[in-house]
Each structure stands twice: as structure tokens, then as C-alpha cells.
Design a protein around this motif. Structure first.
Motif, PDB file in Angstrom:
ATOM      1  N   MET A   1     -15.367  -6.147   1.801  1.00 44.78           N
ATOM      2  CA  MET A   1     -15.495  -5.801   0.393  1.00 44.78           C
ATOM      3  C   MET A   1     -15.160  -4.320   0.179  1.00 44.78           C
ATOM      4  SD  MET A   1     -16.362  -8.632  -1.017  1.00 44.78           S
ATOM      5  CE  MET A   1     -16.817  -8.070  -2.653  1.00 44.78           C
ATOM      6  N   PHE A   2     -14.718  -4.030  -1.048  1.00 42.97           N
ATOM      7  CA  PHE A   2     -14.361  -2.669  -1.429  1.00 42.97           C
ATOM      8  C   PHE A   2     -14.970  -2.367  -2.795  1.00 42.97           C
ATOM      9  CE2 PHE A   2     -11.118  -4.593   1.217  1.00 42.97           C
ATOM     10  CZ  PHE A   2     -10.913  -3.653   2.213  1.00 42.97           C
ATOM     11  N   THR A   3     -14.768  -1.128  -3.266  1.00 41.53           N
ATOM     12  CA  THR A   3     -15.325  -0.742  -4.564  1.00 41.53           C
ATOM     13  C   THR A   3     -14.255  -0.415  -5.601  1.00 41.53           C
ATOM     14  OG1 THR A   3     -15.410   1.634  -4.081  1.00 41.53           O
ATOM     15  CG2 THR A   3     -17.285   0.294  -3.355  1.00 41.53           C
ATOM     16  N   GLY A   4     -13.007  -0.287  -5.173  1.00 44.33           N
ATOM     17  CA  GLY A   4     -11.967   0.130  -6.102  1.00 44.33           C
ATOM     18  C   GLY A   4     -11.956   1.621  -6.347  1.00 44.33           C
ATOM     19  N   ILE A   5     -12.706   2.379  -5.543  1.00 36.73           N
ATOM     20  CA  ILE A   5     -12.675   3.835  -5.615  1.00 36.73           C
ATOM     21  C   ILE A   5     -11.768   4.334  -4.485  1.00 36.73           C
ATOM     22  CG2 ILE A   5     -14.012   5.960  -5.565  1.00 36.73           C
ATOM     23  CD1 ILE A   5     -14.578   4.168  -7.972  1.00 36.73           C
ATOM     24  N   VAL A   6     -10.567   4.737  -4.826  1.00 42.70           N
ATOM     25  CA  VAL A   6      -9.572   5.127  -3.824  1.00 42.70           C
ATOM     26  C   VAL A   6     -10.043   6.372  -3.081  1.00 42.70           C
ATOM     27  CG1 VAL A   6      -7.218   6.004  -3.536  1.00 42.70           C
ATOM     28  CG2 VAL A   6      -7.660   4.057  -5.057  1.00 42.70           C
ATOM     29  N   GLU A   7      -9.970   6.319  -1.750  1.00 42.21           N
ATOM     30  CA  GLU A   7     -10.413   7.442  -0.924  1.00 42.21           C
ATOM     31  C   GLU A   7      -9.294   8.430  -0.628  1.00 42.21           C
ATOM     32  OE1 GLU A   7     -13.526   6.320   2.186  1.00 42.21           O
ATOM     33  OE2 GLU A   7     -12.423   4.446   1.927  1.00 42.21           O
ATOM     34  N   ALA A   8      -8.067   7.935  -0.604  1.00 41.44           N
ATOM     35  CA  ALA A   8      -6.934   8.820  -0.296  1.00 41.44           C
ATOM     36  C   ALA A   8      -5.640   8.131  -0.683  1.00 41.44           C
ATOM     37  CB  ALA A   8      -6.917   9.168   1.194  1.00 41.44           C
ATOM     38  N   VAL A   9      -4.628   8.934  -0.905  1.00 41.30           N
ATOM     39  CA  VAL A   9      -3.271   8.409  -1.083  1.00 41.30           C
ATOM     40  C   VAL A   9      -2.528   8.645   0.228  1.00 41.30           C
ATOM     41  CG1 VAL A   9      -1.083   8.633  -2.304  1.00 41.30           C
ATOM     42  CG2 VAL A   9      -3.242   8.768  -3.568  1.00 41.30           C
ATOM     43  N   GLY A  10      -2.131   7.551   0.863  1.00 43.75           N
ATOM     44  CA  GLY A  10      -1.375   7.639   2.103  1.00 43.75           C
ATOM     45  C   GLY A  10       0.110   7.473   1.845  1.00 43.75           C
ATOM     46  N   GLU A  11       0.849   7.335   2.921  1.00 43.54           N
ATOM     47  CA  GLU A  11       2.308   7.217   2.807  1.00 43.54           C
ATOM     48  C   GLU A  11       2.814   6.147   3.758  1.00 43.54           C
ATOM     49  OE1 GLU A  11       6.084   9.906   4.142  1.00 43.54           O
ATOM     50  OE2 GLU A  11       4.581  10.892   2.875  1.00 43.54           O
ATOM     51  N   LEU A  12       3.657   5.279   3.252  1.00 40.79           N
ATOM     52  CA  LEU A  12       4.291   4.271   4.093  1.00 40.79           C
ATOM     53  C   LEU A  12       5.351   4.948   4.952  1.00 40.79           C
ATOM     54  CD1 LEU A  12       4.638   1.279   4.809  1.00 40.79           C
ATOM     55  CD2 LEU A  12       6.320   1.133   2.976  1.00 40.79           C
ATOM     56  N   VAL A  13       5.188   4.841   6.259  1.00 39.61           N
ATOM     57  CA  VAL A  13       6.109   5.501   7.185  1.00 39.61           C
ATOM     58  C   VAL A  13       7.236   4.572   7.613  1.00 39.61           C
ATOM     59  CG1 VAL A  13       6.303   6.613   9.451  1.00 39.61           C
ATOM     60  CG2 VAL A  13       4.273   7.003   8.037  1.00 39.61           C
ATOM     61  N   ARG A  14       6.887   3.309   7.878  1.00 33.60           N
ATOM     62  CA  ARG A  14       7.889   2.383   8.419  1.00 33.60           C
ATOM     63  C   ARG A  14       7.459   0.947   8.158  1.00 33.60           C
ATOM     64  NH1 ARG A  14       7.727   4.079  13.544  1.00 33.60           N
ATOM     65  NH2 ARG A  14       6.391   2.418  14.342  1.00 33.60           N
ATOM     66  N   THR A  15       8.425   0.063   7.936  1.00 36.36           N
ATOM     67  CA  THR A  15       8.162  -1.373   7.868  1.00 36.36           C
ATOM     68  C   THR A  15       9.062  -2.082   8.877  1.00 36.36           C
ATOM     69  OG1 THR A  15       9.811  -1.836   6.157  1.00 36.36           O
ATOM     70  CG2 THR A  15       7.603  -1.218   5.419  1.00 36.36           C
ATOM     71  N   VAL A  16       8.490  -3.060   9.578  1.00 37.84           N
ATOM     72  CA  VAL A  16       9.239  -3.811  10.583  1.00 37.84           C
ATOM     73  C   VAL A  16       8.927  -5.294  10.405  1.00 37.84           C
ATOM     74  CG1 VAL A  16       9.629  -4.181  13.046  1.00 37.84           C
ATOM     75  CG2 VAL A  16       9.084  -1.887  12.205  1.00 37.84           C
ATOM     76  N   PRO A  17       9.939  -6.164  10.339  1.00 33.70           N
ATOM     77  CA  PRO A  17       9.663  -7.599  10.268  1.00 33.70           C
ATOM     78  C   PRO A  17       8.855  -8.042  11.484  1.00 33.70           C
ATOM     79  CG  PRO A  17      11.968  -7.147   9.784  1.00 33.70           C
ATOM     80  CD  PRO A  17      11.388  -5.865  10.299  1.00 33.70           C
ATOM     81  N   ALA A  18       7.836  -8.889  11.224  1.00 30.66           N
ATOM     82  CA  ALA A  18       6.981  -9.342  12.320  1.00 30.66           C
ATOM     83  C   ALA A  18       6.341 -10.670  11.968  1.00 30.66           C
ATOM     84  CB  ALA A  18       5.887  -8.310  12.616  1.00 30.66           C
ATOM     85  N   ASP A  19       6.571 -11.681  12.808  1.00 30.95           N
ATOM     86  CA  ASP A  19       5.925 -12.988  12.668  1.00 30.95           C
ATOM     87  C   ASP A  19       6.072 -13.568  11.264  1.00 30.95           C
ATOM     88  OD1 ASP A  19       5.057 -12.882  15.314  1.00 30.95           O
ATOM     89  OD2 ASP A  19       3.244 -11.789  14.761  1.00 30.95           O
ATOM     90  N   GLY A  20       7.264 -13.457  10.694  1.00 30.97           N
ATOM     91  CA  GLY A  20       7.504 -14.018   9.379  1.00 30.97           C
ATOM     92  C   GLY A  20       7.024 -13.139   8.243  1.00 30.97           C
ATOM     93  N   GLY A  21       6.372 -12.019   8.555  1.00 24.47           N
ATOM     94  CA  GLY A  21       5.899 -11.091   7.534  1.00 24.47           C
ATOM     95  C   GLY A  21       6.399  -9.693   7.822  1.00 24.47           C
ATOM     96  N   LEU A  22       5.528  -8.717   7.631  1.00 26.92           N
ATOM     97  CA  LEU A  22       5.884  -7.322   7.885  1.00 26.92           C
ATOM     98  C   LEU A  22       4.764  -6.617   8.637  1.00 26.92           C
ATOM     99  CD1 LEU A  22       7.297  -6.102   4.435  1.00 26.92           C
ATOM    100  CD2 LEU A  22       8.626  -6.598   6.495  1.00 26.92           C
ATOM    101  N   ARG A  23       5.140  -5.679   9.486  1.00 23.78           N
ATOM    102  CA  ARG A  23       4.172  -4.747  10.049  1.00 23.78           C
ATOM    103  C   ARG A  23       4.454  -3.390   9.424  1.00 23.78           C
ATOM    104  NH1 ARG A  23       1.539  -3.778  15.940  1.00 23.78           N
ATOM    105  NH2 ARG A  23       0.515  -5.656  15.206  1.00 23.78           N
ATOM    106  N   LEU A  24       3.405  -2.788   8.854  1.00 21.27           N
ATOM    107  CA  LEU A  24       3.534  -1.490   8.205  1.00 21.27           C
ATOM    108  C   LEU A  24       2.909  -0.410   9.073  1.00 21.27           C
ATOM    109  CD1 LEU A  24       2.304  -2.391   4.586  1.00 21.27           C
ATOM    110  CD2 LEU A  24       4.559  -2.808   5.593  1.00 21.27           C
ATOM    111  N   LEU A  25       3.546   0.735   9.130  1.00 21.83           N
ATOM    112  CA  LEU A  25       2.944   1.924   9.721  1.00 21.83           C
ATOM    113  C   LEU A  25       2.623   2.863   8.565  1.00 21.83           C
ATOM    114  CD1 LEU A  25       2.114   3.692  12.125  1.00 21.83           C
ATOM    115  CD2 LEU A  25       4.477   4.539  12.209  1.00 21.83           C
ATOM    116  N   VAL A  26       1.345   3.239   8.460  1.00 29.34           N
ATOM    117  CA  VAL A  26       0.878   4.007   7.315  1.00 29.34           C
ATOM    118  C   VAL A  26       0.275   5.325   7.784  1.00 29.34           C
ATOM    119  CG1 VAL A  26      -0.659   4.036   5.314  1.00 29.34           C
ATOM    120  CG2 VAL A  26       0.402   1.877   6.049  1.00 29.34           C
TER     121      VAL A  26
END
Length: 207
Positions: A1-26
């Protein structure tokens, strides 16, 4: 569960196809990963994702095709993302209960200055409108917001200067698609009413 209070703004570094979806590096921005372990949950733009690996101060998450089908996941390196770690039982609930399971994708139809704030109007999928109530809560890209107006399938919220600066919502434009999660309590109320109506119908048919 979450609260909807954002703790930080991160950055998407890389996306790689994986197992029919994506693996993200953040890259986590100001989010402290000191106590984050593989298997923990982090909400990325309102989507609950499991940390699959940690790498040099960053984290990997896997996104299934099922999630890609119902949520907006940035796929451009450098894209900013809202981040929130899972709620602890001892934490303050500053927003509202958010599961991190996106209900649908909305579209920004207005983003207008109101002094230091912004009026945000979002067109929601028709199937979700019944769960959105005046002065109720809705999560937009993982940010807990209060509904100030409803008209047709659109709802309006006010974004204060802090929210504009501390989340990705300051970069919205007309036409931007956003992840929406309706109030969890609204879904439970609907389910209870459905069960009650089904019980009443069954008793009416029973001699």
C-alpha cells in the motif's frame, strides 16, 4: 500500500525488453534506498513495482505486459518518474490509501494557471467516473489529489506550487496521458452493494 505522497522524482535510465515485458533501471533521485531490498515495492508513476535488483545506487524493476496494457510506463531514457516506497504501518497517512494498481489511463484536457497553482482537468475512462466523487480522492501518476469539480467524464483538481515542484505533474501538457487510480474505498463500497443486491434478488426468488 501507498499514500500518494510522492517522496522523490527519479529518472528512467534504461529500458530493456524482458520476459514479454520491460525491465527498467531507475535512478532514485532523492529517494533513500538505504533500507530497500530486492523484493520490496516501489510505486513508479503510481504503478506498484517490485525491486528486482539494486545496482550502484539505482534499482531495477520488471513491468509485465499486463501492466503495460493498462498503465502508462515511460520508455524514454531521462524521463522523470514519481517515486514512493511502500507504506509502513507506523507511517502517517498524509494522502489516501493507494494500492498501486492503476485502474485506467486518463488524458489531460486543461492545465491552466490559477495564481501560483494550476487547475488540472483530466478526461477519465467512462467506466471509472462513477468511482470519482466531489471532494473525494484520486491518484494521478501516483499523486494523491482532491477532486474539486466533476463534469461529464472529466474531473478537476488543483495543483499547489509544492506539488508542481515536487512531482512530475508540473510538466503536464494538454494531451498528456496519465495513470489513474480511484479511491479504494469506493470500489469496496460498490462490491458490498453488489453482494447485497445479489442476496436480495436470491431471497426474492427463493420460495
Amino acid at each position: 500500500m501507498f499514500t500518494g505522497i510522492v517522496e522523490a522524482v527519479g529518472e528512467l535510465v534504461r529500458t530493456v525488453p524482458a520476459d514479454g515485458g520491460l525491465r527498467l533501471l531507475v535512478a532514485p533521485g532523492a529517494l533513500d534506498l538505504g533500507d530497500v531490498q530486492v523484493g520490496d515495492s516501489i510505486a513508479v508513476n503510481g504503478v506498484c513495482l517490485t525491486v528486482a535488483a539494486l545496482e550502484e545506487g539505482m534499482f531495477h524493476v520488471d513491468v509485465s505486459q499486463a501492466t503495460l496494457d493498462c498503465a502508462r510506463i515511460p520508455d524514454i531514457p531521462g524521463a522523470p518518474v514519481n517515486l514512493e516506497q511502500a507504506l509502513r504501518l507506523s507511517d502517517r497517512l498524509g494522502g489516501h490509501l493507494v494500492s498501486g494498481h492503476v485502474d485506467g489511463i486518463g488524458e489531460v484536457v486543461a492545465f491552466e494557471p490559477r495564481g501560483d497553482s494550476r487547475l488540472l482537468r483530466v478526461q477519465a475512462p467512462a467506466a471509472l467516473v462513477r468511482y470519482i466523487a466531489l471532494k473525494g480522492s484520486v491518484a494521478v501518476d501516483g499523486v494523491s489529489l482532491t477532486v474539486n469539480a466533476l463534469e461529464g467524464n472529466a474531473f478537476e483538481v488543483n495543483l499547489i506550487a509544492y506539488t508542481l515542484a515536487a512531482t512530475t505533474l508540473g510538466g503536464l501538457q494538454v494531451g498528456t496521458r496519465v495513470n489513474l487510480e480511484v479511491d479504494l474505498l469506493a470500489r469496496y463500497v460498490e462490491r458490498l452493494l453488489d453482494v447485497r443486491q445479489a442476496d436480495e434478488a436470491w431471497h426474492m426468488r427463493t420460495p
